[in-house]
Design a protein around this motif. Structure first.
Motif, PDB file in Angstrom:
ATOM      1  N   ARG A  75      55.950  80.852  48.594  1.00 45.75           N
ATOM      2  CA  ARG A  75      56.308  82.009  49.427  1.00 45.75           C
ATOM      3  C   ARG A  75      57.734  82.471  49.148  1.00 45.75           C
ATOM      4  O   ARG A  75      58.000  83.674  49.101  1.00 45.75           O
ATOM      5  N   ASN A  76      58.652  81.531  48.950  1.00 47.13           N
ATOM      6  CA  ASN A  76      60.038  81.894  48.645  1.00 47.13           C
ATOM      7  C   ASN A  76      60.145  82.642  47.322  1.00 47.13           C
ATOM      8  O   ASN A  76      60.971  83.540  47.182  1.00 47.13           O
ATOM      9  N   ILE A  77      59.284  82.294  46.377  1.00 44.84           N
ATOM     10  CA  ILE A  77      59.320  82.943  45.059  1.00 44.84           C
ATOM     11  C   ILE A  77      58.605  84.288  45.076  1.00 44.84           C
ATOM     12  O   ILE A  77      59.129  85.291  44.598  1.00 44.84           O
ATOM     13  N   TYR A  78      57.390  84.334  45.663  1.00 42.51           N
ATOM     14  CA  TYR A  78      56.537  85.514  45.575  1.00 42.51           C
ATOM     15  C   TYR A  78      56.506  86.370  46.835  1.00 42.51           C
ATOM     16  O   TYR A  78      55.939  87.459  46.827  1.00 42.51           O
ATOM     17  N   GLY A  79      57.054  85.870  47.945  1.00 42.29           N
ATOM     18  CA  GLY A  79      57.108  86.659  49.167  1.00 42.29           C
ATOM     19  C   GLY A  79      55.829  86.680  49.980  1.00 42.29           C
ATOM     20  O   GLY A  79      55.741  87.414  50.971  1.00 42.29           O
ATOM     21  N   ASP A  80      54.831  85.925  49.573  1.00 49.32           N
ATOM     22  CA  ASP A  80      53.585  85.845  50.334  1.00 49.32           C
ATOM     23  C   ASP A  80      52.961  84.468  50.127  1.00 49.32           C
ATOM     24  O   ASP A  80      53.499  83.643  49.387  1.00 49.32           O
ATOM     25  N   CYS A  81      51.851  84.234  50.789  1.00 51.04           N
ATOM     26  CA  CYS A  81      51.135  82.964  50.653  1.00 51.04           C
ATOM     27  C   CYS A  81      49.767  83.179  50.007  1.00 51.04           C
ATOM     28  O   CYS A  81      48.849  82.387  50.207  1.00 51.04           O
ATOM     29  N   LEU A  82      49.632  84.231  49.249  1.00 53.36           N
ATOM     30  CA  LEU A  82      48.362  84.572  48.609  1.00 53.36           C
ATOM     31  C   LEU A  82      48.245  83.874  47.255  1.00 53.36           C
ATOM     32  O   LEU A  82      48.236  84.505  46.201  1.00 53.36           O
TER      33      LEU A  82
END
Length: 149
Positions: free
Chosen positions: A126-133
């Motif tokens: 999430r910290n890297i991509y901004g989501d949990c997908l």
């Protein structure tokens, strides 16, 4: 990552020293008994894994080092044999070394540890991509993709 730059465990009949000095790592492991250089080699790889990941929860399908993953599974299986009164290659000194390193022998009883590890991986994602997908077939971390799905 392990919080201390140096960890040391002393046990009766065994000792483990892990050092992390500016990316050069020094290992020492001594177990009493027969010549067990093959076991010692894998144990040192496990020490490296612990320094890099902060735990000894190596997957049986650990892609960077499948041999280490297989070795870890074998140690757990041998431990089960020993606890069930069957013959085993594990010695008391090997068990002491593994215990001192924080090795988890029975994963099913420590499901919470695995869950927290995957959750922390998800937080990093999430910290890297901004989501949990996380894609189910996430190539960088297939375990995370499977866990999230």
């Amino acid at each position: 990552m392990v919080s201390n730059s140096r960890e040391h465990w002393q046990i009766r009949h065994a000792s483990v020293t892990l050092e992390d000095k500016s990316r050069s790592r020094v290992y020492h492991a001594k177990a009493c008994g027969k010549d067990d250089s093959g076991w010692q080699y894998r144990f040192q790889e496990l020490c490296q894994y612990k320094l890099d990941h902060g735990d000894c929860l190596v997957s049986g399908h650990y892609q960077p080092n499948l041999s280490l993953g297989n070795w870890v599974m074998t140690q757990r299986r041998q431990y089960g044999h020993l606890k069930n009164g069957r013959s085993s290659t594990l010695t008391d000194s090997r068990i002491a070394l593994m215990d001192a390193l924080g090795f988890v022998w029975i994963l099913r009883q420590d499901a919470g540890i695995i869950w927290r590890k995957r959750y922390n991986m998800l937080c990093e994602y999430r910290n890297i991509y901004g989501d949990c997908l996380v894609p189910q077939r996430y190539k960088l971390n297939p375990q995370l993709g499977t866990w999230v799905s």
